[in-house]
Design a protein around this motif. Sequence first.
Motif: not given
Length: 198
Positions: A1-11, A51-55
């Motif tokens: 299962m892919s890390d839901p935060l991986a794209p954010l950390l890369a960005a 799923v990564a969610q933003v408050l």
Amino acid sequence: MSDPLAPLLAALARESASSSDFDLNPGVVLPEGRKLRPAGVLMPVQVIDGVAQVLLTKRASHLKHHPGQIAFPGGKQEESDADVTAAALREAHEEIGLPEDAVQVLGVLPTHETVTSFTVTPVIGLIERDFTITPEQGEVEEVFRVPLGHVTDKANFSVQGRRWLGQRRHYYTVPFGPYYIWGATARILRGLAERMSA
């Protein structure tokens, strides 16, 4: 299962320029020597069911400044704050009840200049444990979650405009359900979206 935060950390590891409320309005001439006050906002990210969610908050409708607008928790840096990150964490605790020790700071985005003469530093923070969301009743009408994938997909953004100080002002929007996300919040998210698609 892919890390839901991986794209954010890369960005966060990528470089990008700072932004402002005037990006889409090249005709605006900003006064020389203007004084900008430092502020910090927290983009609280929480992983729920993979799923990564933003408050985000909806500001109270009776406020003098930005009533009813969608915003990140945050505010100006006070003398008691060590830096803008500390200001963002303090304000998030005051506005939505998020304990500072429940947040792991992942990084910051480039600063954003607002029409209200603040230079805002967006701080990305991972919520590491559950907490009771407690809106500050004098300032926050509602706290809600939006999928990170929605507000970092450039296809969900549009440019709109309205009259402001006698001129047509353009700005980004990224609506989600009944929530009209625009202005500085949408511009900061658009900057993150651009970094995530780079």
